[in-house]
Design an enzyme around this catalytic site. Structure first.
Site, short mmCIF file in Angstrom:
data_model
loop_
_atom_site.label_atom_id
_atom_site.label_comp_id
_atom_site.label_asym_id
_atom_site.label_seq_id
_atom_site.Cartn_x
_atom_site.Cartn_y
_atom_site.Cartn_z
NE ARG A 9 -2.53 -0.20 3.61
CZ ARG A 9 -3.35 0.14 4.59
NH1 ARG A 9 -4.66 0.05 4.42
NH2 ARG A 9 -2.89 0.57 5.74
CB THR A 67 -2.35 7.17 -2.65
OG1 THR A 67 -1.70 5.90 -2.87
CG2 THR A 67 -1.52 8.27 -3.27
CG ASP A 103 2.73 -3.37 8.74
OD1 ASP A 103 2.97 -4.53 8.34
OD2 ASP A 103 2.76 -2.38 7.99
CG ASP A 129 6.38 -3.66 9.61
OD1 ASP A 129 7.01 -4.03 8.60
OD2 ASP A 129 6.08 -2.48 9.83
C1 PRP Z 1 -1.07 -5.11 4.25
C2 PRP Z 1 -1.87 -6.39 4.31
C3 PRP Z 1 -2.70 -6.31 3.06
C4 PRP Z 1 -2.96 -4.83 2.96
C5 PRP Z 1 -4.36 -4.57 3.43
O1 PRP Z 1 0.00 -5.21 3.40
O2 PRP Z 1 -1.07 -7.54 4.40
O3 PRP Z 1 -2.04 -6.78 1.91
O4 PRP Z 1 -2.03 -4.17 3.80
O5 PRP Z 1 -4.69 -3.24 3.24
P1 PRP Z 1 -5.83 -2.80 2.21
O6 PRP Z 1 -6.98 -3.72 2.42
O7 PRP Z 1 -6.13 -1.39 2.62
O8 PRP Z 1 -5.26 -2.88 0.83
P2 PRP Z 1 1.06 -4.01 3.24
O9 PRP Z 1 0.65 -3.10 2.13
O10 PRP Z 1 1.32 -3.39 4.56
O11 PRP Z 1 2.33 -4.76 2.69
P3 PRP Z 1 3.26 -5.85 3.43
O12 PRP Z 1 2.45 -7.12 3.53
O13 PRP Z 1 4.40 -5.98 2.50
O14 PRP Z 1 3.65 -5.32 4.79
N1 URA Z 2 -2.30 -3.66 6.83
C1 URA Z 2 -1.89 -4.12 8.03
O1 URA Z 2 -0.90 -4.85 8.13
N2 URA Z 2 -2.60 -3.75 9.12
C2 URA Z 2 -3.67 -2.96 9.04
O2 URA Z 2 -4.29 -2.67 10.08
C3 URA Z 2 -4.09 -2.51 7.78
C4 URA Z 2 -3.37 -2.88 6.69
#
Ligand code: PRP
Ligand code: URA
Length: 209
Positions: free
Chosen positions: A104, A108, A200, A203
């Protein structure tokens, strides 16, 4: 809501509560994500089609049931979805594994795709997309759209924690996809994190915070 299943099993609720706690270590977090996925997977695959097969036991020949069709595909949305793969494979060891990379944009909140590799014959397989978090729904919507563009028609989506906003957006964009959530939380905050959520997920799985 049609095509949405929320789990209320006490084991899933208990394990998710530990998952949410900020003191939970990365190691324990990874183990819990795997265990919860396995419990969800057992229920989410309840409607798999079966076929008759002829076998022979030490006692006699008999007709019994086995799962019909090509091996399933599990597709984690990177990174955090990776944490759910082993839990899925522990129940479905022959599944093929695809990968979709999404992150994400912190400004944005829009998902950005950076990788996609899917197993062959995806159009003939049940595809189970896994991601622990369904927040705005943007990542899941785009990932599933991409998987459909390769011809997949039978898709399930499994997440551990969903925001009502994400469920609404996902079911509107892909009404044919069956959505399974271990928990539905209150709302999103101003940074589009799930409240109370668990922070997160990527993380916490990979220890990168
Ligand atoms: C997180 C999560 C989803 C997304 C959800 O990933 O694992 O993929 O956010 O958010 P959304 O429904 O608003 O799209 P992130 O973008 O943090 O990436 P990561 O898994 O690499 O940490
Ligand atoms: N992605 C995450 O990992 N946690 C949240 O709460 C939303 C998006």
């Amino acid at each position: 809501m049609k095509n949405v299943m929320i789990f209320d099993h006490p084991l899933i609720q208990h394990k998710t509560t530990i998952l949410r706690q900020k003191e939970t270590s990365n190691k324990e977090f990874r183990e819990l994500v795997e265990e919860i996925t396995m419990l969800m997977c057992y229920e989410a695959l309840r409607d798999l089609p079966l076929e008759d097969v002829e076998i022979e036991t030490p006692i006699k020949k008999t007709t019994q049931k086995m799962i019909k069709g090509k091996d399933m595909a599990v597709v984690p949305i990177l990174r955090a979805g990776l944490g759910m793969v082993e839990g899925f494979l522990s129940l479905v060891p022959n599944a093929k594994v695809g990968h979709i990379g999404m992150y994400r944009d912190e400004e944005t909140m829009q998902p950005q795709e950076y990788y996609c590799k899917l197993p062959p014959d995806i159009d003939k397989r049940l595809v189970v997309v896994v991601d622990p978090m369904l927040a705005t729904g943007g990542s899941a919507i785009d990932a599933i759209g991409q998987i459909k563009s390769y011809g997949a028609t039978q898709i399930k989506f499994l997440c551990l924690i969903a925001a009502p906003e994400g469920i609404e957006a996902l079911t509107k964009a892909h009404p044919d996809v069956e959505v399974y959530c271990a928990n539905v939380d209150e709302c999103l905050n101003e940074r589009c994190y799930i409240v109370p959520g668990l922070g997160d997920a990527g993380d916490r799985i990979f220890g990168t915070m």
